[in-house]
Write a protein that holds these residues in place. Sequence first.
Motif, PDB file in Angstrom:
ATOM      1  N   LYS A 115       0.830  -1.214   0.000  1.00  0.00           N
ATOM      2  CA  LYS A 115       0.000   0.000   0.000  1.00  0.00           C
ATOM      3  C   LYS A 115       0.861   1.259   0.000  1.00  0.00           C
ATOM      4  O   LYS A 115       0.522   2.255  -0.653  1.00  0.00           O
ATOM      5  N   GLU A 195     -15.908   0.697   2.541  1.00  0.00           N
ATOM      6  CA  GLU A 195     -15.442   2.014   2.970  1.00  0.00           C
ATOM      7  C   GLU A 195     -15.658   2.214   4.472  1.00  0.00           C
ATOM      8  O   GLU A 195     -14.785   2.733   5.176  1.00  0.00           O
ATOM      9  N   ALA A 198     -13.179  -0.016   6.356  1.00  0.00           N
ATOM     10  CA  ALA A 198     -11.823   0.535   6.253  1.00  0.00           C
ATOM     11  C   ALA A 198     -11.642   1.692   7.226  1.00  0.00           C
ATOM     12  O   ALA A 198     -10.618   1.790   7.918  1.00  0.00           O
ATOM     13  N   SER A 199     -12.633   2.569   7.309  1.00  0.00           N
ATOM     14  CA  SER A 199     -12.557   3.711   8.220  1.00  0.00           C
ATOM     15  C   SER A 199     -12.499   3.246   9.670  1.00  0.00           C
ATOM     16  O   SER A 199     -11.733   3.775  10.482  1.00  0.00           O
ATOM     17  N   GLU A 200     -13.297   2.242   9.996  1.00  0.00           N
ATOM     18  CA  GLU A 200     -13.309   1.708  11.361  1.00  0.00           C
ATOM     19  C   GLU A 200     -11.941   1.122  11.724  1.00  0.00           C
ATOM     20  O   GLU A 200     -11.402   1.388  12.806  1.00  0.00           O
ATOM     21  N   ASP A 202      -9.069   1.827  10.309  1.00  0.00           N
ATOM     22  CA  ASP A 202      -8.073   2.906  10.309  1.00  0.00           C
ATOM     23  C   ASP A 202      -7.961   3.576  11.677  1.00  0.00           C
ATOM     24  O   ASP A 202      -6.918   4.146  12.006  1.00  0.00           O
ATOM     25  N   HIS A 203      -9.031   3.527  12.453  1.00  0.00           N
ATOM     26  CA  HIS A 203      -9.064   4.242  13.731  1.00  0.00           C
ATOM     27  C   HIS A 203      -8.871   3.321  14.934  1.00  0.00           C
ATOM     28  O   HIS A 203      -9.073   3.755  16.073  1.00  0.00           O
ATOM     29  N   GLU A 209      -1.864  -1.471   9.264  1.00  0.00           N
ATOM     30  CA  GLU A 209      -2.531  -1.329   7.966  1.00  0.00           C
ATOM     31  C   GLU A 209      -3.427  -2.529   7.720  1.00  0.00           C
ATOM     32  O   GLU A 209      -3.132  -3.640   8.164  1.00  0.00           O
ATOM     33  N   HIS A 210      -4.536  -2.280   7.030  1.00  0.00           N
ATOM     34  CA  HIS A 210      -5.456  -3.354   6.642  1.00  0.00           C
ATOM     35  C   HIS A 210      -5.320  -3.635   5.150  1.00  0.00           C
ATOM     36  O   HIS A 210      -4.709  -2.867   4.406  1.00  0.00           O
TER      37      HIS A 210
END
Length: 234
Positions: A115, A195, A198-200, A202-203, A209-210
């Motif tokens: 990524k 989406e 991914a946001s969940e 990310d925090h 990294e996912h």
Amino acid sequence: MSSLKHMPTSQDQLKKMAGERAVEFIHNNMVVGLGTGSTVKFMVDALGKKVKDEGLTIVGVPTSERTRLQANRLGITTKGVDEVDHIDLTVDGADQIDKRFQGIKGGGGAHLWEKIVAINSDKNMWIVDESKMTDQLGSFPLPLEVIPYGSKQLFKRLSNKGLNPKFRMKDGQHVLTDSKNYIIDLYLHQIDDPEKLASELDHMTGIVEHGLFLNIVNTVIVGYESGPKILHAR
């Protein structure tokens, strides 16, 4: 005379087909991100042949140590992502691609470096065999690269959210990434809103990294029995 039976194309042949087609997009003096995985291995083999036979001059930016070693064995010059000022094109594989060209990557445990290279590339190309194309993401486990410190606590938080986590193990030991982190795979079966997930993720503290690669790929080359097909994503 006996008729010849049609022999189905093997998965490796489909991967090789896609990998060799991708090399046609790599030209002299390009800086090229080199992905990781079984399909990319075929691509790097073909690229090394082009470097040797045609005198192609490129710089490869590998996304894993195993890709770097393969490229160097084949005479491909490699540099780290911080040693180049741009990347023209990255060619990588994917574990699953949906109809919106969103992807899951990280089956090979390299999605963090993949990524980093991808987001620093002008263009991204994924090469896959037809089995990787799907209507909806999630049947392939979603990898997370996580810091070892506190990973059991993170595992519990993921489990409490119903994300069905499992540490990736080999011979009773944690699989380590090139950055010496652990991998947790989420067995979700389907992802209704990539989406939002991914946001969940990310925090969540502890996740480096996912493996959700969203709105990243420009072109996908798919190996089908009838031949490679080029799909333009964005």
